[in-house]
Design a protein around this motif. Structure first.
Motif: not given
Length: 425
Positions: A26, A29, A124
């Motif tokens: 995450a 991203g 993400w």
């Protein structure tokens, strides 16, 4: 097809690794999204001054470093797993233009770019959502007693779900959160495994690409061997037509000078010594030329060349003449087999202590077989600089195989098999 294994729900081992994989995904991203938006906007602004065009072209390759990082990040789920190899090939010629052209032609480059876009726009947020639902929500419920102690008598609403205004209710909420955490670890691990499988599907080398890379390596090795053989031939021609002819002429001139010198004088003695030395140098040069590429191999084939090598061996060699004579074979095959025999006989003379050796050759069913047998002490090790390792690599280019059997005490048997077809010359 990539299989997905469902991890066991536990707090140690796979669960923390799954959380770490998703959280870092995450964060990565989000960083890719922000950086990509800035670069795309900057490229659009700079297009009017033509600087943005190469920047846009470079953005098409932005997936390459990200993919390399993602292939390494897969190890967060399995630390013992080796990093996935790159699917990209090495350019045949050095330089940035050749590298850039090759990358634009490879399917892996465009898959990596597609993965970069998916990571920035879709993956993400999914990673963050899964972690929030599986970890953050149960964590808020588990912390209900602490929140109630801080809030006082007014009560709390954990995760905005219900009112908790007593410690028994807070304890029950914490137990509910703990149970929810243990239950949600299963889909969390399954999602992380599926997410890694999707990443591996897009970014790891596929079988076709690995086969193409292997074929390219084989072709490259074959080109190197051909270039090496051509260079050997050039050196042999230069020595034969240049240095050897000059030495022959020098030897003749020294011989004529001896005839003109006074008999028994010091000049005649010096000329005689020079004449003998020139003869020795000429003999050594002819041996060197024969070692580079013997003329008998080019003119009469492998059988005659092997018999010539056997005649010059320091250890007596018997030729196995039971089979039919060898036909003319492709030139690389004859050359590789001949040099294997020469190296084997040289090792027999230097290291084996053998009193006799035997060579057998045969060509049947599209395979050339050569065997060198000696009655020496055995214990031969190709790793100790016998020269056979390089010859084995050379045979591998021809899909050939070299086998060495040498137990302590002997005998030593070296076998060569090269698939090839006879040809007419």
């Amino acid at each position: 097809m990539t299989s997905i294994t469902w991890p066991r729900p536990r707090l140690s081992g796979s669960a923390p690794r799954s959380v770490a994989y998703l959280v870092t995904g995450a964060l990565l991203g989000l960083a890719v999204l922000l950086l990509g938006a800035v670069l795309v906007a900057l490229s659009g602004l700079l297009v009017i001054v033509l600087i943005g065009i190469p920047l846009l072209a470079a953005l098409t390759l932005s997936g390459i470093p990200l993919a390399a990082l993602e292939r390494r990040r897969l190890r967060l789920l399995n630390p013992t797993e080796a990093p996935s190899p790159t699917p990209h090939r090495i350019p045949e010629t050095p330089g940035v233009p050749a590298w850039f052209r090759l990358r634009l032609r490879e399917q892996a480059t465009w898959r990596e770019l597609a993965y970069t876009v998916l990571l920035a726009l879709v993956l993400w947020p999914l990673d963050l959502l899964v972690v929030a639902c599986a970890i953050a929500l149960p964590a808020l419920l588990i912390a209900a007693p602490a929140h109630l102690a801080i809030a006082g008598s007014g009560g709390i609403r954990p995760a905005k779900l219900w009112l908790v205004d007593s410690y028994p209710e807070a304890t029950a909420t914490a137990l509910l959160g703990l149970a929810g955490l243990l239950v949600l670890l299963l889909p969390l691990g399954a999602y992380a495994t599926a997410r890694a499988a999707f990443t591996r599907l897009l970014l790891a080398p596929r079988e076709a690409e690995l086969a193409e890379s292997l074929a390219e390596v084989t072709r490259s090795r074959a080109r190197l061997v051909d270039a090496f053989e051509a260079e050997r031939r050039r050196i042999e021609r230069d020595l034969h037509d240049g240095a050897q002819q000059r030495l022959v002429a020098l030897t003749m001139m020294l011989g004529l000078a001896r005839l003109d010198a006074a008999t028994g004088g010091p000049l005649e003695e010096r000329l005689a010594v020079a004449y003998d030395e020139a003869g020795h140098v000429l003999t050594e040069l002819r041996e060197l030329i024969r070692g580079i590429h013997p003329q008998v191999l080019a003119d009469y084939g492998l059988t005659a060349a092997v018999e010539d090598a056997a005649d010059r061996s320091v250890v007596p060699v018997d030729m196995d003449g039971t089979g039919p004579p060898l036909p003319r074979l492709p030139e690389p095959v004859e050359s590789a087999a001949y040099f294997v025999v020469r190296e084997a006989l040289a090792n027999v003379g230097r290291h084996s202590g053998a009193t006799r050796a035997r060579i057998a050759t045969a060509h049947a069913e599209g395979v050339l077989r050569v065997e060198v047998h000696d009655d020496g002490r055995g214990g031969a090790d190709p790793g100790r600089g016998t020269g056979l390792t390089g010859l084995a690599d050379r045979l591998a280019v021809l899909d050939g195989r070299l086998t060495l059997t040498s137990p302590p005490g002997g005998p030593t048997v070296l076998s060569v098999e090269i698939p090839c077809q006879a040809e007419a010359r």
